[in-house]
Design a protein around this motif. Structure first.
Motif, PDB file in Angstrom:
ATOM      1  N   GLN A 187       0.828  -1.208   0.000  1.00 47.45           N
ATOM      2  CA  GLN A 187       0.000   0.000   0.000  1.00 47.45           C
ATOM      3  C   GLN A 187       0.859   1.253   0.000  1.00 47.45           C
ATOM      4  O   GLN A 187       0.547   2.239  -0.684  1.00 47.45           O
ATOM      5  CB  GLN A 187      -0.924  -0.013   1.228  1.00 47.45           C
ATOM      6  N   ALA A 188       1.973   1.213   0.767  1.00 44.15           N
ATOM      7  CA  ALA A 188       2.865   2.365   0.813  1.00 44.15           C
ATOM      8  C   ALA A 188       3.495   2.615  -0.553  1.00 44.15           C
ATOM      9  O   ALA A 188       3.620   3.760  -0.997  1.00 44.15           O
ATOM     10  CB  ALA A 188       3.950   2.143   1.873  1.00 44.15           C
ATOM     11  N   ILE A 189       3.870   1.550  -1.227  1.00 44.02           N
ATOM     12  CA  ILE A 189       4.460   1.681  -2.561  1.00 44.02           C
ATOM     13  C   ILE A 189       3.419   2.197  -3.546  1.00 44.02           C
ATOM     14  O   ILE A 189       3.700   3.056  -4.397  1.00 44.02           O
ATOM     15  CB  ILE A 189       5.042   0.337  -3.037  1.00 44.02           C
ATOM     16  N   ASP A 190       2.206   1.686  -3.448  1.00 42.84           N
ATOM     17  CA  ASP A 190       1.123   2.126  -4.339  1.00 42.84           C
ATOM     18  C   ASP A 190       0.845   3.619  -4.205  1.00 42.84           C
ATOM     19  O   ASP A 190       0.407   4.265  -5.158  1.00 42.84           O
ATOM     20  CB  ASP A 190      -0.163   1.347  -4.040  1.00 42.84           C
ATOM     21  N   ASN A 191       1.078   4.158  -3.021  1.00 41.24           N
ATOM     22  CA  ASN A 191       0.802   5.571  -2.775  1.00 41.24           C
ATOM     23  C   ASN A 191       1.881   6.503  -3.317  1.00 41.24           C
ATOM     24  O   ASN A 191       1.706   7.728  -3.320  1.00 41.24           O
ATOM     25  CB  ASN A 191       0.624   5.818  -1.270  1.00 41.24           C
ATOM     26  N   LEU A 192       2.986   5.943  -3.780  1.00 41.22           N
ATOM     27  CA  LEU A 192       4.047   6.774  -4.363  1.00 41.22           C
ATOM     28  C   LEU A 192       3.579   7.323  -5.707  1.00 41.22           C
ATOM     29  O   LEU A 192       2.851   6.649  -6.440  1.00 41.22           O
ATOM     30  CB  LEU A 192       5.322   5.956  -4.582  1.00 41.22           C
ATOM     31  N   PRO A 193       3.992   8.543  -6.080  1.00 42.52           N
ATOM     32  CA  PRO A 193       3.732   9.037  -7.442  1.00 42.52           C
ATOM     33  C   PRO A 193       4.319   8.054  -8.448  1.00 42.52           C
ATOM     34  O   PRO A 193       5.338   7.412  -8.191  1.00 42.52           O
ATOM     35  CB  PRO A 193       4.471  10.379  -7.469  1.00 42.52           C
ATOM     36  N   THR A 194       3.693   7.911  -9.592  1.00 42.44           N
ATOM     37  CA  THR A 194       4.063   6.873 -10.556  1.00 42.44           C
ATOM     38  C   THR A 194       5.541   6.874 -10.926  1.00 42.44           C
ATOM     39  O   THR A 194       6.182   5.825 -10.963  1.00 42.44           O
ATOM     40  CB  THR A 194       3.225   7.033 -11.839  1.00 42.44           C
ATOM     41  N   LYS A 195       6.102   8.056 -11.201  1.00 42.38           N
ATOM     42  CA  LYS A 195       7.495   8.080 -11.660  1.00 42.38           C
ATOM     43  C   LYS A 195       8.452   7.599 -10.585  1.00 42.38           C
ATOM     44  O   LYS A 195       9.514   7.053 -10.889  1.00 42.38           O
ATOM     45  CB  LYS A 195       7.889   9.474 -12.146  1.00 42.38           C
ATOM     46  N   TYR A 196       8.081   7.777  -9.317  1.00 41.42           N
ATOM     47  CA  TYR A 196       8.909   7.266  -8.226  1.00 41.42           C
ATOM     48  C   TYR A 196       8.625   5.795  -7.970  1.00 41.42           C
ATOM     49  O   TYR A 196       9.530   5.019  -7.666  1.00 41.42           O
ATOM     50  CB  TYR A 196       8.661   8.075  -6.957  1.00 41.42           C
TER      51      TYR A 196
ATOM     52  N   LYS B 160      12.433   6.652  -1.680  1.00 38.20           N
ATOM     53  CA  LYS B 160      12.765   6.126  -0.360  1.00 38.20           C
ATOM     54  C   LYS B 160      12.389   7.123   0.736  1.00 38.20           C
ATOM     55  O   LYS B 160      11.947   6.732   1.826  1.00 38.20           O
ATOM     56  CB  LYS B 160      14.258   5.800  -0.284  1.00 38.20           C
ATOM     57  N   THR B 161      12.562   8.388   0.417  1.00 40.02           N
ATOM     58  CA  THR B 161      12.221   9.423   1.400  1.00 40.02           C
ATOM     59  C   THR B 161      10.726   9.436   1.666  1.00 40.02           C
ATOM     60  O   THR B 161      10.285   9.616   2.810  1.00 40.02           O
ATOM     61  CB  THR B 161      12.677  10.806   0.903  1.00 40.02           C
ATOM     62  N   LEU B 162       9.939   9.248   0.595  1.00 44.88           N
ATOM     63  CA  LEU B 162       8.483   9.279   0.724  1.00 44.88           C
ATOM     64  C   LEU B 162       7.942   8.082   1.514  1.00 44.88           C
ATOM     65  O   LEU B 162       6.899   8.151   2.131  1.00 44.88           O
ATOM     66  CB  LEU B 162       7.838   9.327  -0.666  1.00 44.88           C
ATOM     67  N   LEU B 163       8.645   6.983   1.434  1.00 43.22           N
ATOM     68  CA  LEU B 163       8.220   5.818   2.219  1.00 43.22           C
ATOM     69  C   LEU B 163       8.667   6.009   3.662  1.00 43.22           C
ATOM     70  O   LEU B 163       9.828   6.340   3.921  1.00 43.22           O
ATOM     71  CB  LEU B 163       8.866   4.539   1.659  1.00 43.22           C
TER      72      LEU B 163
END
Length: 224
Positions: free
Chosen positions: A141-150, A186-189
């Motif tokens: 879920q955390a990965i899914d919430n990242l903006p697509t390019k990230y 990585k920062t966003l996670l």
């Protein structure tokens, strides 16, 4: 007929398999599919979230790759060549669905693919196994919430463990751009979720799905 890699076949290079398929051994195309189903799934999953859309895009990718197989000359790895076709297919799917804003954010830097690893669950007791699954779900879920390019860069580089050279070649971005995006991902996670990224269990393309996709594509190829 289902063709899993038999003794000796696993020693065939991708190029050798391609050459034999082009000379008429169409059934050997299944070897390439089984080798790269997981990688292709994770790449396309970086763009599309709906399971049916992902599988349809994968199937179309394999069919288009088969049609263009004669264009593969070995300058790049077969996996890189296949991934680029998969990325174009995913982007085309987004265009068809008129996801203009979403597509705009992706076209600047096309994604690569790489996933994570978690401990083997076979020896875990039920309680630990449940916790493991919950952590895996949180990570996905955390990965899914990242903006697509990230998300795509993170999937390719960290989860699928593709090399920097492979990712930059697939996404047509510079190494410095890749590093910036990966650092941002990585920062966003959250740090506690990122610590779970020692596993390759997330977004797996299980054997049942693998067999289904392989059988569908091979059935289509028998009609070609």
């Amino acid at each position: 007929m289902q063709v899993k890699e038999k003794q000796g076949q696993h020693q065939l290079s991708d190029r050798e398999v391609v050459e034999r398929v082009l000379t008429g051994e169409k059934e050997l195309y299944e070897i390439l599919m089984r080798r790269y189903n997981q990688k292709l799934y994770r790449v396309i999953r970086g763009y599309l979230k709906d399971a049916c859309e992902v599988e349809d895009a994968m199937q179309n990718t394999y069919l288009k790759a088969y049609e263009k197989l004669y264009q593969f000359h070995g300058e790049a790895q077969f996996s890189t060549w296949l991934v680029r076709i998969g990325i174009n297919e995913a982007l085309g799917w987004l265009r068809q669905n008129q996801k203009a804003a979403f597509l705009h954010s992706i076209q600047e830097d096309q994604p690569d693919q790489q996933l994570l690893e978690l401990p083997d669950t076979k020896s875990m007791n039920p309680e630990i196994n449940t916790i493991h699954k919950e952590m895996q779900l949180l990570l996905e879920q955390a990965i899914d919430n990242l903006p697509t390019k990230y998300r795509v860069v993170y999937m390719l580089r960290e989860v699928e463990e593709m090399s920097t050279a492979e990712v930059t070649a697939c996404l047509a971005i510079s190494e410095s751009n890749l590093k910036v995006r990966l650092h941002r991902a990585k920062t966003l996670l959250k740090e506690n979720l990122y610590q779970l990224s020692a596993s390759r269990d997330v977004f797996t393309f299980g054997s049942k799905h693998c067999d289904k996709l392989v059988n569908q594509v091979m059935a289509r190829l028998q009609q070609v």
